[in-house]
Motif scaffolding. Structure first.
Motif, PDB file in Angstrom:
ATOM      1  N   THR A   1      -6.436  24.569  -1.451  1.00 36.10           N
ATOM      2  CA  THR A   1      -5.779  23.493  -2.207  1.00 36.10           C
ATOM      3  C   THR A   1      -4.425  23.171  -1.611  1.00 36.10           C
ATOM      4  N   PHE A   2      -3.636  24.199  -1.290  1.00 37.19           N
ATOM      5  CA  PHE A   2      -2.335  23.940  -0.670  1.00 37.19           C
ATOM      6  C   PHE A   2      -2.514  23.330   0.715  1.00 37.19           C
ATOM      7  N   GLN A   3      -3.486  23.813   1.456  1.00 40.42           N
ATOM      8  CA  GLN A   3      -3.692  23.286   2.805  1.00 40.42           C
ATOM      9  C   GLN A   3      -4.006  21.801   2.772  1.00 40.42           C
ATOM     10  N   SER A   4      -4.741  21.368   1.780  1.00 38.27           N
ATOM     11  CA  SER A   4      -5.139  19.954   1.736  1.00 38.27           C
ATOM     12  C   SER A   4      -4.100  19.060   1.075  1.00 38.27           C
ATOM     13  N   GLY A   5      -3.326  19.604   0.125  1.00 37.28           N
ATOM     14  CA  GLY A   5      -2.427  18.736  -0.629  1.00 37.28           C
ATOM     15  C   GLY A   5      -0.999  19.209  -0.767  1.00 37.28           C
ATOM     16  N   GLY A   6      -0.634  20.346  -0.166  1.00 40.03           N
ATOM     17  CA  GLY A   6       0.729  20.829  -0.257  1.00 40.03           C
ATOM     18  C   GLY A   6       1.103  21.265  -1.672  1.00 40.03           C
ATOM     19  N   TRP A   7       2.405  21.399  -1.921  1.00 42.57           N
ATOM     20  CA  TRP A   7       2.857  21.924  -3.212  1.00 42.57           C
ATOM     21  C   TRP A   7       2.462  21.015  -4.374  1.00 42.57           C
ATOM     22  N   ARG A   8       2.393  19.708  -4.131  1.00 41.84           N
ATOM     23  CA  ARG A   8       2.044  18.798  -5.232  1.00 41.84           C
ATOM     24  C   ARG A   8       0.635  19.054  -5.766  1.00 41.84           C
ATOM     25  N   ALA A   9      -0.286  19.447  -4.882  1.00 36.88           N
ATOM     26  CA  ALA A   9      -1.650  19.737  -5.332  1.00 36.88           C
ATOM     27  C   ALA A   9      -1.690  20.978  -6.203  1.00 36.88           C
ATOM     28  N   CYS A  10      -0.698  21.845  -6.058  1.00 38.94           N
ATOM     29  CA  CYS A  10      -0.659  23.104  -6.813  1.00 38.94           C
ATOM     30  C   CYS A  10       0.156  22.981  -8.092  1.00 38.94           C
ATOM     31  N   LEU A  11       1.268  22.235  -8.029  1.00 42.76           N
ATOM     32  CA  LEU A  11       2.189  22.146  -9.151  1.00 42.76           C
ATOM     33  C   LEU A  11       2.190  20.787  -9.837  1.00 42.76           C
ATOM     34  N   GLY A  12       1.610  19.785  -9.187  1.00 39.92           N
ATOM     35  CA  GLY A  12       1.692  18.431  -9.717  1.00 39.92           C
ATOM     36  C   GLY A  12       3.054  17.829  -9.402  1.00 39.92           C
TER      37      GLY A  12
END
Length: 418
Positions: free
Chosen positions: A406-417
């Motif tokens: 998830t982080f690899q594909s979307g960075g911190w925003r994918a993890c924290l919103g």
């Protein structure tokens, strides 16, 4: 790290018989008896009770009777911070005296109180502090020892600890000055205590009764304090105020929020918040420079098992921030680390540490917030007993578990919103 509590147990017993005693017995095969600053503790040596990896701690055990005093004559270090703290054998604070509270010797200046003194040579950076069994008088540079009155503590053995954070020269842990000189005054007679030539290796202590019951007792103090450090029923990967830091050699100038973590393969922790400003002493900024939010801050990963060592820290000057002044930490084991996190110039990677110790605790430290920053500090949240997420606002460290992919594909925003 168990040798540390073995050594403390031995020194506690020996100090009772010898007043200020900072060395092992001859049976411990050490050539130095009764030297000062026998212990040095940091992230690699005597790593115990959640230390900060940017700090070094020098320990002087003592046992004083009424009227005794210890005189400590030192040099203000070339560093971010220095303090003296006294503790009892419960590892809880007796008194604290920090750098900017210590008046300099005549003809010297204090760089922690006066930015103009930052460039002074060592001989113009002298100070003297007295460890007293009576009431400490701050105007006389005094710090209180463990109480000596009957019943004040069953074993009247204490510890004096000198801390130095972020020396300008990382190769000189004391901050490019000698360790303080120490003397003991008892019954009108003053005796100098020579500084140890090298820190003592507690693994050389002999076995025997001290190595069993006393060691177990010291282990129990640390374990009990750490186990009670956080309130129960708190979700993991959520930063909360600790219930207590008693029993963990606490530094009164630091306050903490922490989050419990558990390792799972393929899962990382992502933490994001606004970074306070600080005096970058390594870049030549005086520690007393006005206009910064805190004197120091850091994020540290720690094992949640006795003796509660630090795994790694990222201090303020080691933490990457983006153009908006926000940090992003990724806490990960090597096999779980997303390549994107390792290459992103705005991400700071903290190692998980051994996955054989699955339980961890992640701490954010704030040290000495300015009056302007105080309302958003950890200190304010704890003083008010409030939810740190509300009190700290953008400075609160939002955290979440996240899959590596998830982080690899979307960075911190994918993890924290957001």
């Amino acid at each position: 790290m168990r040798p540390f509590v073995r050594a403390c147990a031995a020194l506690s017993a020996l100090a009772l018989a010898g007043g200020v005693f900072t060395g092992p017995t001859a049976a411990a095969a050490s050539p130095e008896i009764g030297c000062a600053w026998q212990f040095m503790s940091d992230a690699t040596t005597l790593n115990v009770a959640f230390p900060d990896a940017s700090a070094t701690y020098w320990v002087l055990p003592y046992a004083l009777v009424d009227g005794d005093r210890i005189t400590v004559h030192g040099w203000y270090p070339y560093a971010r911070y220095m303090s003296l703290n006294t503790y009892g054998t419960d590892f809880d604070t007796v008194d604290t005296l920090r750098d900017d509270e210590i008046a300099p010797d005549p003809g010297s200046g204090n760089p922690f109180a006066d930015p103009a003194a930052a460039g002074l040579p060592p001989d113009a950076r002298r100070w003297q502090v007295t460890v007293t069994t009576g009431t400490a008088d701050r105007s006389r540079n005094e710090i209180s020892a463990l109480p000596t009155a009957p019943g004040a503590q069953r074993v009247p053995v204490g510890f004096l600890i000198v801390r130095v954070y972020v020396p300008d020269d990382p190769q000189s842990l004391p901050g490019s000055v000698p360790l303080p000189e120490v003397s003991l005054t008892r019954a009108g007679r003053t005796v100098s205590i020579p500084t140890c030539r090298a820190p003592f290796d507690p693994s050389s202590l002999p076995g025997g009764p001290i190595d069993t019951a006393a060691t177990d007792a010291f282990d129990a103090v640390i374990a009990s304090a750490a186990a009670g450090a956080f309130p129960g029923d708190v979700p993991e990967a959520t930063f909360v105020n600790p219930a207590s830091t008693s029993g963990l050699f606490p530094n009164g100038d630091n306050k903490y929020v922490g989050a419990g973590l558990t390792h799972q393969p393929g899962r990382i922790v992502v933490v994001r918040g606004r970074a306070p400003t600080f005096p970058d002493t390594g870049a030549g900024v005086p520690p007393a420079a006005p206009g910064t939010d805190v004197r120091y801050w850091s994020m540290c990963q720690n094992d949640q098992v006795s003796p509660y060592p630090v795994v790694a820290c990222a201090a303020d000057h080691q933490t990457r921030v983006d153009d908006s002044g926000f940090y992003t930490y990724v806490v990960a084991a090597p096999a779980d680390l997303p390549p994107r996190a390792a290459t992103d110039p705005t991400v700071t990677v903290l190692p998980w540490g051994s996955t054989e110790v699955p339980k961890k605790v992640l701490f954010l430290r704030h040290m000495l917030p300015s009056a302007q920053f105080y309302p958003r500090s950890v200190q304010a949240s704890q003083a008010q007993g409030s939810d740190p997420a509300v009190t700290m606002g953008d400075y609160y460290p939002r955290a979440a578990y996240c899959a590596t992919e998830t982080f690899q594909s979307g960075g911190w925003r994918a993890c924290l919103g957001g």
